[in-house]
Design a protein around this motif. Structure first.
Motif, PDB file in Angstrom:
ATOM      1  N   UNK A   1       0.846  -1.226   0.068  1.00  0.00           N
ATOM      2  CA  UNK A   1       0.113  -0.028  -0.066  1.00  0.00           C
ATOM      3  C   UNK A   1       0.921   1.325   0.078  1.00  0.00           C
ATOM      4  N   UNK A   2       1.900   1.101   0.839  1.00  0.00           N
ATOM      5  CA  UNK A   2       2.774   2.581   0.876  1.00  0.00           C
ATOM      6  C   UNK A   2       3.338   2.808  -0.457  1.00  0.00           C
ATOM      7  N   UNK A   3       3.837   1.628  -1.461  1.00  0.00           N
ATOM      8  CA  UNK A   3       4.269   1.899  -2.617  1.00  0.00           C
ATOM      9  C   UNK A   3       3.199   2.393  -3.618  1.00  0.00           C
ATOM     10  N   UNK A   4       1.959   1.824  -3.556  1.00  0.00           N
ATOM     11  CA  UNK A   4       1.035   2.214  -4.717  1.00  0.00           C
ATOM     12  C   UNK A   4       0.327   3.514  -4.147  1.00  0.00           C
ATOM     13  N   UNK A   5       0.275   3.807  -2.983  1.00  0.00           N
ATOM     14  CA  UNK A   5      -0.347   5.309  -2.595  1.00  0.00           C
ATOM     15  C   UNK A   5      -1.771   5.049  -1.961  1.00  0.00           C
ATOM     16  N   UNK A   6      -1.993   6.191  -1.274  1.00  0.00           N
ATOM     17  CA  UNK A   6      -3.294   6.061  -0.510  1.00  0.00           C
ATOM     18  C   UNK A   6      -4.482   6.610  -1.207  1.00  0.00           C
ATOM     19  N   UNK A   7      -4.192   7.591  -2.071  1.00  0.00           N
ATOM     20  CA  UNK A   7      -5.449   8.601  -2.669  1.00  0.00           C
ATOM     21  C   UNK A   7      -4.671   9.186  -4.210  1.00  0.00           C
ATOM     22  N   UNK A   8      -5.843   9.425  -4.810  1.00  0.00           N
ATOM     23  CA  UNK A   8      -5.636  10.426  -5.909  1.00  0.00           C
ATOM     24  C   UNK A   8      -6.743  11.449  -5.922  1.00  0.00           C
ATOM     25  N   UNK A   9      -6.351  12.525  -6.793  1.00  0.00           N
ATOM     26  CA  UNK A   9      -7.082  13.702  -6.763  1.00  0.00           C
ATOM     27  C   UNK A   9      -7.184  13.757  -8.305  1.00  0.00           C
ATOM     28  N   UNK A  10      -8.319  13.918  -8.726  1.00  0.00           N
ATOM     29  CA  UNK A  10      -8.697  14.149 -10.316  1.00  0.00           C
ATOM     30  C   UNK A  10      -9.480  15.351 -10.371  1.00  0.00           C
ATOM     31  N   UNK A  11      -9.122  16.308 -11.500  1.00  0.00           N
ATOM     32  CA  UNK A  11      -9.911  17.519 -11.652  1.00  0.00           C
ATOM     33  C   UNK A  11     -11.217  17.231 -12.413  1.00  0.00           C
ATOM     34  N   UNK A  12     -12.296  17.896 -12.041  1.00  0.00           N
ATOM     35  CA  UNK A  12     -13.605  17.748 -13.003  1.00  0.00           C
ATOM     36  C   UNK A  12     -13.815  19.010 -13.687  1.00  0.00           C
ATOM     37  N   UNK A  13     -13.755  18.791 -14.936  1.00  0.00           N
ATOM     38  CA  UNK A  13     -14.083  19.736 -15.939  1.00  0.00           C
ATOM     39  C   UNK A  13     -15.574  19.597 -16.671  1.00  0.00           C
ATOM     40  N   UNK A  14     -16.383  20.498 -16.799  1.00  0.00           N
ATOM     41  CA  UNK A  14     -17.542  20.225 -17.639  1.00  0.00           C
ATOM     42  C   UNK A  14     -18.168  19.033 -16.910  1.00  0.00           C
ATOM     43  N   UNK A  15     -18.133  18.681 -15.668  1.00  0.00           N
ATOM     44  CA  UNK A  15     -18.988  17.656 -15.144  1.00  0.00           C
ATOM     45  C   UNK A  15     -18.363  16.143 -15.298  1.00  0.00           C
ATOM     46  N   UNK A  16     -17.165  16.095 -15.929  1.00  0.00           N
ATOM     47  CA  UNK A  16     -16.289  14.922 -16.382  1.00  0.00           C
ATOM     48  C   UNK A  16     -15.186  14.798 -15.470  1.00  0.00           C
ATOM     49  N   UNK A  17     -14.646  13.686 -15.396  1.00  0.00           N
ATOM     50  CA  UNK A  17     -13.007  13.401 -14.711  1.00  0.00           C
ATOM     51  C   UNK A  17     -12.128  14.028 -15.901  1.00  0.00           C
ATOM     52  N   UNK A  18     -11.147  14.750 -15.666  1.00  0.00           N
ATOM     53  CA  UNK A  18     -10.430  15.176 -16.571  1.00  0.00           C
ATOM     54  C   UNK A  18      -9.186  14.365 -16.613  1.00  0.00           C
ATOM     55  N   UNK A  19      -9.131  13.333 -17.363  1.00  0.00           N
ATOM     56  CA  UNK A  19      -8.115  12.482 -17.349  1.00  0.00           C
ATOM     57  C   UNK A  19      -7.112  12.547 -18.725  1.00  0.00           C
ATOM     58  N   UNK A  20      -5.771  12.244 -18.443  1.00  0.00           N
ATOM     59  CA  UNK A  20      -4.810  12.116 -19.379  1.00  0.00           C
ATOM     60  C   UNK A  20      -5.303  10.943 -20.332  1.00  0.00           C
TER      61      UNK A  20
END
Length: 139
Positions: free
Chosen positions: A95-114
């Motif tokens: 878990x320490x290696x893979x991480x606890x959380x993510x934050x993603x922007x929301x733009x125009x009501x959708x997840x703003x992914x790459x």
């Protein structure tokens, strides 16, 4: 500013798994009504993870192999944490290696992914109910 909170629950029948939770997070964004803001997605257990990557089975097998190489489950006697009667010290390290959380922007009501980005729940000590927090803030 508005806020939204929801818990997603998982009970993985195996010790380890990677689950694409993007559809559940997208549903939360729709339910929230927030068009511009941020979503925090975090594992609420210290032997589970939330991370962003590609939804490609070979990559997931590579993660599994790599993590097991870094922190093998057995022998369980190799970890001081397991001296307490636990057998999940490796799960804490993974878990320490893979991480606890993510934050993603929301733009125009959708997840703003790459390109190719998806949100995953990583389970490293399953076989019991665990939760993931989805917290959205914005307008």
């Amino acid at each position: 500013m508005k806020s939204y909170r929801k818990e997603l629950w998982f009970n993985v029948p195996s010790r380890r798994a990677f689950i694409n939770i993007t559809p559940q997070v997208e549903a939360c964004v729709r339910e929230s009504g927030i068009k511009e803001g941020f979503v925090l997605v975090n594992a609420m257990h210290i032997t589970a993870s939330v991370f962003i990557n590609d939804d490609e089975p070979g990559l997931h097998q590579d993660f599994e192999r790599w993590l097991e190489h870094l922190a093998p489950h057995e022998p369980i006697s190799q970890y001081r944490h397991n001296d307490t009667g636990e057998d999940n010290a490796d799960a804490h390290l993974k878990r320490q290696v893979m991480g606890r959380e993510v934050v993603v922007a929301i733009t125009n009501g959708k997840l703003d992914f790459g390109p190719w980005e998806q949100i995953f729940y990583g389970e490293f000590d399953g076989r019991r109910p665990k939760r993931v927090l989805v917290k959205i803030i914005g307008e």
